[in-house]
Design an enzyme around this catalytic site. Structure first.
Site, PDB file in Angstrom:
ATOM      1  CB  SER A 153      39.910  33.431  27.572  1.00 48.96           C
ATOM      2  OG  SER A 153      39.872  32.407  28.652  1.00 48.96           O
ATOM      3  CG  ASP A 251      43.544  35.238  34.773  1.00 47.31           C
ATOM      4  OD1 ASP A 251      43.074  34.478  35.144  1.00 47.31           O
ATOM      5  OD2 ASP A 251      43.718  35.543  33.469  1.00 47.31           O
ATOM      6  CG  HIS A 281      40.142  34.686  32.860  1.00 46.00           C
ATOM      7  ND1 HIS A 281      41.265  34.599  32.372  1.00 46.00           N
ATOM      8  CD2 HIS A 281      39.167  34.309  32.180  1.00 46.00           C
ATOM      9  CE1 HIS A 281      41.004  33.839  31.140  1.00 46.00           C
ATOM     10  NE2 HIS A 281      39.722  33.471  31.122  1.00 46.00           N
TER      11      HIS A 281
END
Length: 307
Positions: A153, A251, A281
């Site tokens: 991320s 995501d 995600h």
């Protein structure tokens, strides 16, 4: 493919977000409360907390040694958390799995967080620890070969930015960049990426939440137009290390990660883009216990071995 049923069940059980501004301190405390006890964590040969004395000052790191050996390749890991969440503790299980499955010595970086630390403090810490690792070859028993950087991320944002910064500084020691569902374009223009619209609602991290979650970082001086903040905006990607870009089908950030991979290939960089179907995600942090997602560590090892 629909969302994996185990992920869907978890999301269905999440409490509704309370209206109002986000509270970093409370959210950090909540994350830390869910960390597994020490005796339940994946055992390794050694796990050591120490301080890396770097050009930016003292940076806490946690060093994971997978097995006893004379020397090791090294992987420097940057945790995710929208630049204001995450810690050595919340991502300890990810670092342990990386060490075990790759056989590399993993250095997890406890970089400074927004909003208390203004941009580029966190990025500076990550880059400084990579340089420190290269300089500490003897004490780390680094074999002088693999020096990879990996992150999930916002940690993936730092991976791309660190690789670019090292290239521009003439430091060519980084051998691999590994990005798990990275955030690479922080202006969040929903007209630019179909995934921001297709995966906007119902998959855990929602498009409407991107701006408030990243506001602490952007409000600290990070400019979305800066390629060190939005690495996909870098004009010239040539000369960067080989890359593995892992994305998740459901995501909102999927398409910007895949665009980065395509642009790397167009620039002559050996880049692999791997989309995990049914995932959302955060699946490496939260759902790598599911066998089809745990293989992300096998894929990481195979990528490292190829180069």
């Amino acid at each position: 493919m629909t969302l994996h049923p185990e992920i869907a069940k978890f999301i269905a059980g999440l409490p509704a977000h309370a209206p109002g501004p986000l509270d970093p301190a409370a959210m950090r405390a909540g994350d830390e409360a869910h960390v597994a006890p020490l005796d339940e964590r994946l055992p390794l040969h050694a796990v050591q907390d120490m301080t890396a004395r770097t050009a930016t000052g003292e940076v806490p790191v946690r060093i994971y040694t997978p097995a006893e050996a004379d020397s090791y390749g090294v992987l420097v890991y940057f945790h995710g958390g929208a630049f204001f969440l995450g810690s050595l503790e919340t991502h300890d299980h990810v670092a342990r799995s990386l060490a075990k499955e790759t056989g590399l010595k993993v250095i997890s970086v406890g970089y400074r967080l927004a909003p208390e630390a203004a941009f580029p403090a966190g990025l500076d810490d990550c880059y400084a620890v990579v340089r420190w690792a290269a300089e500490e070859r003897e004490s780390l028993a680094w074999d002088g070969t693999t020096l990879a950087v990996a992150g999930d991320s916002s940690g993936g944002t730092f991976v791309a930015a660190v690789a670019a910064r090292a290239h521009d500084d003439g430091f060519h020691g980084i051998t691999h960049q590994i990005l798990y569902y990275p955030s690479l374009d922080l202006d969040f223009d929903i007209d630019r990426y179909a995934s921001l619209r297709e995966n906007a609602v119902g998959y855990g991290m929602e498009t409407a939440g991107l701006k408030p979650f990243n506001a602490f970082y952007l409000g600290s001086g990070a400019d979305p137009a800066d390629p060190l903040v939005s690495p996909v905006k870098r004009t010239d990607l040539s000369g960067l290390p080989p890359a593995l870009v892992v994305t998740a089908e459901h995501d909102p950030l999927r398409d910007e990660g895949e665009l980065y991979g395509r642009r790397l290939r167009e620039a002559g960089v050996d880049a692999t883009v791997s989309r995990y179907e049914g995932a959302g995600h955060g699946f490496v942090q939260h759902f790598s216990w599911i066998p089809e997602y745990h293989r992300v560590f096998d894929e990481t090892r195979a990528f490292l071995d190829r180069h």
